[in-house]
Design an enzyme around this catalytic site. Structure first.
Site, PDB file in Angstrom:
ATOM      1  N   SER A   1      70.764  29.217  35.574  1.00 57.72           N
ATOM      2  CA  SER A   1      71.477  30.491  35.413  1.00 57.72           C
ATOM      3  C   SER A   1      71.632  31.231  36.738  1.00 57.72           C
ATOM      4  O   SER A   1      70.907  30.972  37.702  1.00 57.72           O
ATOM      5  CB  SER A   1      70.725  31.396  34.439  1.00 57.72           C
ATOM      6  OG  SER A   1      70.393  30.702  33.260  1.00 57.72           O
TER       7      SER A   1
HETATM    8  N1  SAH Z   1      66.647  28.911  32.029  1.00 59.93           N
HETATM    9  C1  SAH Z   1      67.298  27.749  32.631  1.00 59.93           C
HETATM   10  C2  SAH Z   1      68.777  27.676  32.338  1.00 59.93           C
HETATM   11  C3  SAH Z   1      69.006  27.281  30.964  1.00 59.93           C
HETATM   12  S1  SAH Z   1      70.572  26.656  30.496  1.00 59.93           S
HETATM   13  C4  SAH Z   1      67.059  27.702  34.106  1.00 59.93           C
HETATM   14  O1  SAH Z   1      66.460  28.637  34.659  1.00 59.93           O
HETATM   15  O2  SAH Z   1      67.421  26.684  34.712  1.00 59.93           O
HETATM   16  C5  SAH Z   1      70.172  26.564  28.768  1.00 59.93           C
HETATM   17  C6  SAH Z   1      69.267  25.406  28.387  1.00 59.93           C
HETATM   18  O3  SAH Z   1      68.990  25.542  26.997  1.00 59.93           O
HETATM   19  C7  SAH Z   1      69.886  24.029  28.552  1.00 59.93           C
HETATM   20  O4  SAH Z   1      69.094  23.245  29.399  1.00 59.93           O
HETATM   21  C8  SAH Z   1      69.921  23.467  27.124  1.00 59.93           C
HETATM   22  O5  SAH Z   1      69.669  22.075  27.066  1.00 59.93           O
HETATM   23  C9  SAH Z   1      68.815  24.257  26.459  1.00 59.93           C
HETATM   24  N2  SAH Z   1      68.870  24.373  24.993  1.00 59.93           N
HETATM   25  C10 SAH Z   1      69.951  24.581  24.206  1.00 59.93           C
HETATM   26  N3  SAH Z   1      69.572  24.661  22.908  1.00 59.93           N
HETATM   27  C11 SAH Z   1      68.229  24.518  22.884  1.00 59.93           C
HETATM   28  C12 SAH Z   1      67.254  24.517  21.830  1.00 59.93           C
HETATM   29  N4  SAH Z   1      67.598  24.673  20.546  1.00 59.93           N
HETATM   30  N5  SAH Z   1      65.952  24.353  22.166  1.00 59.93           N
HETATM   31  C13 SAH Z   1      65.580  24.185  23.455  1.00 59.93           C
HETATM   32  N6  SAH Z   1      66.466  24.169  24.497  1.00 59.93           N
HETATM   33  C14 SAH Z   1      67.766  24.339  24.207  1.00 59.93           C
END
Ligand code: SAH
Length: 231
Positions: A80
């Site tokens: 992000s």
């Molecule tokens: N916080 C992260 C960015 C996240 S992007 C960072 O600092 O890099 C959002 C992430 O959520 C993705 O990697 C995606 O695979 C994950 N995601 C989506 N749905 C999810 C779920 N139900 N449970 C766990 N992870 C999930």
């Protein structure tokens, strides 16, 4: 100079220079965050000064690690934008005694920041390769209070609940009741709520009677939270 012949506390000149440059890059990133968001909280910004974002970014994108932007991390996912994370963290108001849950660990960067601000952090990631990479990065950096787990975080992490703070780093259609249940009384959740293309960051504070006080804040765009039972 052969590094193996040096005393353990000395560093080659070039690596000292590189460290200084990286520190400077982080200071510039923090200045951008403040300019973008108006956030001046030193405890919060201190976390961004310390956590090496370049270690959470794949090698091909490392040159852009200290720009205030989202970047691809593989598997169709992104790390992000720092100023967006800063806004979420400010709303969450993580205290040093807090136990924290993050859903959507991705690269592990936000989890590492949470670890600097709170006592104990669990971060769940649904893509197994990303979960493993994030856990390795966190371990390499020696962040012992942060644990990344592979799984579907849509239903939270009941075995480790209750949490004082929950950060959802993916966009949901609404606030999953399971997550509210796993919040401690007085606890807080920050979650992007909307459709696949645009959401609003919703901040909920849980009262002692279990009800949630909701605040709808800024607009944001996150990858969708996988909501089915798949993992
Ligand atoms: N916080 C992260 C960015 C996240 S992007 C960072 O600092 O890099 C959002 C992430 O959520 C993705 O990697 C995606 O695979 C994950 N995601 C989506 N749905 C999810 C779920 N139900 N449970 C766990 N992870 C999930």
């Amino acid at each position: 100079m052969d590094p193996s012949t040096q005393a353990p506390h000395t560093q080659p000149e070039s690596s000292r220079d590189a460290d200084a440059l990286l520190r400077e890059a982080r200071a510039l990133l923090v200045a951008q965050i403040t300019e973008q968001t108006g956030i001046t909280d030193e405890r919060l910004l201190g976390a961004f000064l310390r956590v090496p974002r370049h270690r959470f970014v794949p090698p091909e994108n490392r040159a852009f690690a200290y720009r205030d932007g989202a970047l691809p991390i593989g598997y169709g996912q992104t790390i992000s934008q720092p100023s967006m994370i800063a806004i979420m963290l400010q709303y969450l108001d993580v205290r040093p005694e807090d136990r924290v849950l993050e859903i959507g660990a991705g690269s592990g960067y936000a989890a590492a920041l949470l670890g600097q601000l709170g006592r104990e952090v669990y971060a769940v990631e649904i893509v197994p390769e990303l979960a493993e990479r994030a856990q390795n990065t966190i371990a390499d950096l020696g962040y012992r209070n942060v644990t990344v787990l592979h799984g579907n975080g849509r239903f939270g992490l009941p075995e480790h609940a209750p949490f004082d703070k929950i950060l959802v780093s993916a966009g949901a259609e609404d606030i999953p009741p399971e997550l509210v249940r796993e919040l401690a009384p007085g606890g807080r959740i920050a979650i992007p709520v909307g459709d696949d293309y645009s959401q609003r960051l919703v901040v909920g504070t849980k009262h002692a009677d279990g009800t949630l006080d909701l605040q709808s804040t800024i607009q944001c765009i996150f990858v969708p939270l996988v909501s089915s039972a798949q993992s």
